[in-house]
Motif scaffolding. Structure first.
Motif, PDB file in Angstrom:
ATOM      1  N   PHE A 251      -2.391   6.029   4.234  1.00 42.64           N
ATOM      2  CA  PHE A 251      -1.551   5.695   6.172  1.00 42.64           C
ATOM      3  C   PHE A 251      -3.041   7.335   6.648  1.00 42.64           C
ATOM      4  O   PHE A 251      -2.680   7.307   7.458  1.00 42.64           O
ATOM      5  CB  PHE A 251      -1.065   5.069   6.514  1.00 42.64           C
ATOM      6  CG  PHE A 251      -1.688   3.494   6.297  1.00 42.64           C
ATOM      7  CD1 PHE A 251      -1.627   2.590   7.169  1.00 42.64           C
ATOM      8  CD2 PHE A 251       0.243   3.512   5.029  1.00 42.64           C
ATOM      9  CE1 PHE A 251      -1.361   1.258   6.223  1.00 42.64           C
ATOM     10  CE2 PHE A 251       0.127   1.911   4.479  1.00 42.64           C
ATOM     11  CZ  PHE A 251      -0.522   0.828   5.739  1.00 42.64           C
ATOM     12  N   PHE A 252      -2.494   7.991   5.583  1.00 40.54           N
ATOM     13  CA  PHE A 252      -2.506   9.498   6.592  1.00 40.54           C
ATOM     14  C   PHE A 252      -3.769   9.740   6.547  1.00 40.54           C
ATOM     15  O   PHE A 252      -4.118  10.453   5.518  1.00 40.54           O
ATOM     16  CB  PHE A 252      -1.244  10.410   5.190  1.00 40.54           C
ATOM     17  CG  PHE A 252       0.199   9.572   5.658  1.00 40.54           C
ATOM     18  CD1 PHE A 252       0.427   9.258   5.675  1.00 40.54           C
ATOM     19  CD2 PHE A 252       0.788  10.406   4.405  1.00 40.54           C
ATOM     20  CE1 PHE A 252       1.512   8.820   5.829  1.00 40.54           C
ATOM     21  CE2 PHE A 252       1.780  10.442   3.800  1.00 40.54           C
ATOM     22  CZ  PHE A 252       2.853  10.060   5.717  1.00 40.54           C
ATOM     23  N   GLY A 253      -4.867  10.152   7.824  1.00 41.82           N
ATOM     24  CA  GLY A 253      -5.693  10.642   7.205  1.00 41.82           C
ATOM     25  C   GLY A 253      -5.615  12.011   6.684  1.00 41.82           C
ATOM     26  O   GLY A 253      -5.137  12.730   7.394  1.00 41.82           O
TER      27      GLY A 253
ATOM     28  N   LYS B 242       0.620  -1.219  -0.175  1.00 38.63           N
ATOM     29  CA  LYS B 242      -0.155   0.011   0.583  1.00 38.63           C
ATOM     30  C   LYS B 242       0.853   1.160   0.160  1.00 38.63           C
ATOM     31  O   LYS B 242       2.145   1.002   0.391  1.00 38.63           O
ATOM     32  CB  LYS B 242      -0.985   0.235   0.885  1.00 38.63           C
ATOM     33  CG  LYS B 242      -1.908  -1.333   1.379  1.00 38.63           C
ATOM     34  CD  LYS B 242      -3.183  -0.604   2.499  1.00 38.63           C
ATOM     35  CE  LYS B 242      -4.382  -0.740   2.164  1.00 38.63           C
ATOM     36  NZ  LYS B 242      -5.077  -0.576   3.228  1.00 38.63           N
ATOM     37  N   THR B 243       0.109   2.298  -0.692  1.00 41.35           N
ATOM     38  CA  THR B 243       1.185   3.327  -0.635  1.00 41.35           C
ATOM     39  C   THR B 243       0.996   4.209   1.003  1.00 41.35           C
ATOM     40  O   THR B 243       0.209   4.091   1.819  1.00 41.35           O
ATOM     41  CB  THR B 243       0.887   4.331  -1.472  1.00 41.35           C
ATOM     42  OG1 THR B 243      -0.379   4.565  -1.479  1.00 41.35           O
ATOM     43  CG2 THR B 243       0.135   4.084  -3.306  1.00 41.35           C
ATOM     44  N   LEU B 244       1.495   5.287   1.268  1.00 42.42           N
ATOM     45  CA  LEU B 244       2.002   6.167   2.741  1.00 42.42           C
ATOM     46  C   LEU B 244       0.691   6.500   2.673  1.00 42.42           C
ATOM     47  O   LEU B 244       0.074   6.866   3.464  1.00 42.42           O
ATOM     48  CB  LEU B 244       3.595   6.958   2.615  1.00 42.42           C
ATOM     49  CG  LEU B 244       4.496   6.293   3.093  1.00 42.42           C
ATOM     50  CD1 LEU B 244       5.555   7.788   2.727  1.00 42.42           C
ATOM     51  CD2 LEU B 244       3.701   5.890   4.376  1.00 42.42           C
ATOM     52  N   GLU B 245      -0.320   7.381   1.454  1.00 42.11           N
ATOM     53  CA  GLU B 245      -0.769   8.649   1.453  1.00 42.11           C
ATOM     54  C   GLU B 245      -1.649   7.454   1.694  1.00 42.11           C
ATOM     55  O   GLU B 245      -3.445   8.240   2.911  1.00 42.11           O
ATOM     56  CB  GLU B 245      -1.308   8.476   0.080  1.00 42.11           C
ATOM     57  CG  GLU B 245      -0.689   9.968  -0.015  1.00 42.11           C
ATOM     58  CD  GLU B 245       0.167   9.041  -1.693  1.00 42.11           C
ATOM     59  OE1 GLU B 245       0.618   8.144  -1.324  1.00 42.11           O
ATOM     60  OE2 GLU B 245       0.776  10.206  -3.219  1.00 42.11           O
TER      61      GLU B 245
ATOM     62  N   LYS C  15       0.147  11.844   9.276  1.00 39.68           N
ATOM     63  CA  LYS C  15      -0.537  12.009  10.264  1.00 39.68           C
ATOM     64  C   LYS C  15      -0.580  10.435  11.262  1.00 39.68           C
ATOM     65  O   LYS C  15      -2.124   9.605  10.824  1.00 39.68           O
ATOM     66  CB  LYS C  15      -1.617  12.166  10.495  1.00 39.68           C
ATOM     67  CG  LYS C  15      -1.959  13.977  10.093  1.00 39.68           C
ATOM     68  CD  LYS C  15      -3.325  14.759  10.537  1.00 39.68           C
ATOM     69  CE  LYS C  15      -3.338  14.905   9.408  1.00 39.68           C
ATOM     70  NZ  LYS C  15      -4.091  15.245   8.530  1.00 39.68           N
TER      71      LYS C  15
ATOM     72  N   HIS D 229       5.875   6.382  -4.348  1.00 36.15           N
ATOM     73  CA  HIS D 229       5.129   6.148  -3.202  1.00 36.15           C
ATOM     74  C   HIS D 229       4.474   4.963  -2.076  1.00 36.15           C
ATOM     75  O   HIS D 229       3.788   5.070  -1.010  1.00 36.15           O
ATOM     76  CB  HIS D 229       3.451   6.790  -2.933  1.00 36.15           C
ATOM     77  CG  HIS D 229       3.267   8.488  -4.378  1.00 36.15           C
ATOM     78  ND1 HIS D 229       2.124   8.854  -4.089  1.00 36.15           N
ATOM     79  CD2 HIS D 229       4.279   8.893  -5.284  1.00 36.15           C
ATOM     80  CE1 HIS D 229       2.700  10.171  -4.940  1.00 36.15           C
ATOM     81  NE2 HIS D 229       3.493   9.693  -5.100  1.00 36.15           N
ATOM     82  N   ILE D 230       5.802   4.703  -1.333  1.00 39.51           N
ATOM     83  CA  ILE D 230       5.787   3.768  -0.337  1.00 39.51           C
ATOM     84  C   ILE D 230       6.092   4.278   0.694  1.00 39.51           C
ATOM     85  O   ILE D 230       6.590   4.446   1.534  1.00 39.51           O
ATOM     86  CB  ILE D 230       6.106   3.027  -1.231  1.00 39.51           C
ATOM     87  CG1 ILE D 230       5.717   1.426  -1.894  1.00 39.51           C
ATOM     88  CG2 ILE D 230       7.130   1.279   0.354  1.00 39.51           C
ATOM     89  CD1 ILE D 230       4.309   0.906  -1.604  1.00 39.51           C
TER      90      ILE D 230
ATOM     91  N   ALA E 279       6.108   2.537   4.337  1.00 42.25           N
ATOM     92  CA  ALA E 279       4.442   2.121   4.506  1.00 42.25           C
ATOM     93  C   ALA E 279       4.789   0.485   5.007  1.00 42.25           C
ATOM     94  O   ALA E 279       5.841   0.011   4.581  1.00 42.25           O
ATOM     95  CB  ALA E 279       3.753   2.103   3.393  1.00 42.25           C
TER      96      ALA E 279
END
Lengths: 344, 267
Positions: free
Chosen positions: A342-344, A337-340, B143, B60-61, B261
């Motif tokens: 997880f960024f709520g 999964k990409t980082l975004e 966040k 984007h990882i 991630a």
């Protein structure tokens, strides 16, 4: 064909690893034609089974899809529906090219000019209904989703990318960007080697991404102006473009004047195509559907073996290997999964 | 030449420009190296307070978040906010032969969009390199809550990750209030590394609850190799199946941290 924006649009080279974990909408006809043109024997005859049925497209479809799946890259295939009426000129032109190629091919074969025969053979590719049916059957057995476009497959793939249902549209043509795809990926294949036309030489071709917003920013154009730029250069719907206007001049004109209408106002010699408004509509408001679902199913290995090996003379070992590897790839993909996210 | 042109810029500070020097050029290079592991091109934001950068890798990882306050430099002048996009790999190429007894001066002038780098010891070397068009892509602000934190020496962490990478593409990290466990399972072999709270490598462990998550070792390895070249102490913060924050304590003030991630395990 597609619109010739290669010299104008900013492109970024990427590696397959960068694309891993993402989903892409592929213009199926664009891909199948590529397979038919490329996957050929030494004299240019396509792969065939013992009954003489062409299998190049199935081979390409199976191995391209599974090889990319193994790398965590998921494809969705989009099939063309009815072409817009305006595309007739282009379709007729293509048909004429093919017919001419068939004649030249046969002449070359008769006189034993193998290289030449191969070259013409590539231009004779045409997609028969049965080939499309076979391709859909392979996708179903692989558990790979496919979407039937109401009209242009490329437009449908573009809207799927614009809606975020896939990460990017895949095509060799830049039309996807005109259709509003936020991202386009070109040269999406495992082997980066591509044969140069008319030569016994290969070049290394890496996947590249084109980003709509970046392109608009760097060209300093709005999306409407980008479409006008495409029409000036020539699209599938006005294949000839304008006499004496190449990509660079077209960009200059659009930047100076803002639109085809104001170019026409400024210079009386310049006659925009009568269907200008309709061509613009095709790109800006394409005939697409949002009624599709993208679900991957477990591949049916035995079914594939039965169809491809039993019926179409594929090597059983290679088919089994390809699908087994692809299964592992799909499993890996779902974990990444990409980082975004997880960024709520 | 260079000095005189800068002197003349000073008299008319209408456009953005900045100038920074560091006595140890190698420190500068190592920090750039830490960014380059993930990112090919990046937007550097120069402000009167210092230089900041936050950028994601192409897939984007992972993300790097980096801050160099003006106090990290020996001299620092910047007359406004300037965003400049640089090819990090290209810069590193220029600085490849940097030595620690050299000083470095970096000057950017908004008028010609070029970066001037001067390396000085016995001989003076000047490099001029173009900047790129800054991107408008917004990098999101991470966040994420963190339930566990491990402070560990960068050298030990690097050893652990190198060991794990010899075995697998993934590593599973587990933290309990008194233990930090690293597991790697490959096709043939597996590795288990356990570090108790009292061990030499561990500086601190803080876990609200037992926490575990799996990360891709290609990324984590790059991050840790890069960061350990610029820092001696690393803190790892994460929550179960959530991104990990890897922060390297900087010798001068400043900030070098990464987010990565997780891989979600289907159990």
């Amino acid at each position: 064909m597609g619109v010739d924006l290669a010299d104008l649009i900013p492109r970024v080279k990427v590696s397959l690893d960068d694309l891993s974990g993402k989903t892409f909408a592929v213009d199926a006809y664009n891909a199948l034609y590529q397979f038919l043109a490329i996957i050929r024997g030494p004299t240019g005859t396509p792969l065939m089974d013992r009954k003489g049925r062409v299998t190049s497209h199935l081979s390409g479809l199976l191995y391209r899809t599974t090889n990319l799946a193994e790398r965590g890259i998921k494809l969705v295939y989009v099939f063309d529906g009815r072409p817009p009426a305006l595309k007739e000129v282009e379709i007729k032109r293509r048909r004429a090219v093919k017919e001419e190629a068939i004649v030249k091919y046969e002449a070359a074969v008769t006189s034993g000019r193998v290289e030449e025969a191969k070259r013409y053979a590539q231009a004779t590719s045409s997609l028969k209904d049965m080939m499309v049916e076979d391709s859909i059957r392979v996708l179903d057995l692989l558990g790979v989703p496919h979407v039937q476009a109401p009209s242009e497959g490329e437009a449908q793939a573009a809207i799927m990318a614009a809606r975020g249902d896939v990460w990017a549209a895949v095509s060799q043509d830049f039309d996807s960007i005109l259709f509003g795809a936020n991202r386009l990926v070109r040269n999406l294949a495992i082997s980066g080697r591509r044969k140069l036309p008319m030569q016994q030489a290969y070049v290394q071709v890496d996947p590249e991404t084109v980003d709509l917003q970046t392109a608009l920013r760097e060209l300093q154009l709005s999306r409407e102006q980008l479409v006008d730029l495409g029409i000036l250069i020539g699209t599938d719907f006005n294949p000839d473009g304008f006499k004496g206007i190449g990509p660079k001049t077209a960009l200059k004109l659009i930047r100076e004047r803002g639109s085809i209408d104001s170019i026409a106002q400024a210079s009386p010699d310049f006659r925009p195509p009568p269907e200008l408004r309709r061509i613009r509509e095709i790109f800006l408001n394409p005939d697409v559907t949002t009624n599709y679902s993208l679900r991957w199913k477990e591949p049916d290995i035995e079914g594939l073996v039965k169809f491809l090996c039993g019926d179409r003379d594929f090597s059983e070992e290679r088919v089994r290997n390809a699908v087994t590897k692809a299964k592992a790839g799909f499993a890996v993909e779902s974990e990444k999964k990409t980082l975004e996210s997880f960024f709520g | 030449m260079l000095e005189s042109s800068i002197a003349s810029e000073k008299t008319k500070p209408a456009h953005a420009m900045f100038k920074a020097t560091m006595n140890d050029a190698r420190l500068f290079r190592n920090l750039l190296g830490a960014i380059s592991s993930l990112i090919e091109e990046a937007d550097f934001n120069a402000t009167p307070e210092g230089i900041k950068l936050r950028s994601m890798d192409p897939s984007h990882i992972a993300m790097v978040d980096f801050e160099w306050p003006k106090t990290a430099f020996d001299t620092y002048e910047c007359n406004g906010n300037t965003k400049l996009r640089l090819s990090v790999s290209n810069l590193l190429k220029l600085l490849k032969r940097t030595r620690s007894d050299e000083s470095i001066e970096v000057v950017y002038d908004d008028t010609n969009k070029k970066l001037n780098i001067t390396l000085k010891n016995k001989i003076t070397r000047k490099f001029i390199t173009p900047t790129l068009e800054p991107s408008t892509e917004e990098v999101p602000t991470p966040k994420v809550p963190f339930n566990a934190r491990v402070k560990i020496t960068a050298a030990s962490l690097r050893d652990i990750i190198d060991d794990a990478q010899a075995i697998s593409d993934n590593v599973k990290l587990e933290v309990t209030p008194d233990k930090f466990t690293v597991r790697a399972t490959g096709e043939l072999s597996s590795a288990l590394i356990e570090l108790d709270k009292g061990s030499d490598a561990i500086l601190d462990i803080d876990a609200k609850e037992p926490t575990k998550a799996t990360y891709n070792l290609n990324y984590l390895g790059e991050i840790i190799r890069a960061g350990s070249g610029a820092s001696e102490v690393t803190s790892l913060e994460f929550s179960t199946n959530m991104p990990i924050k890897v922060e390297f304590e900087m010798p001068q003030q400043g900030r070098l941290l990464y987010y990565l991630a997780p891989r979600i395990e289907s159990e």
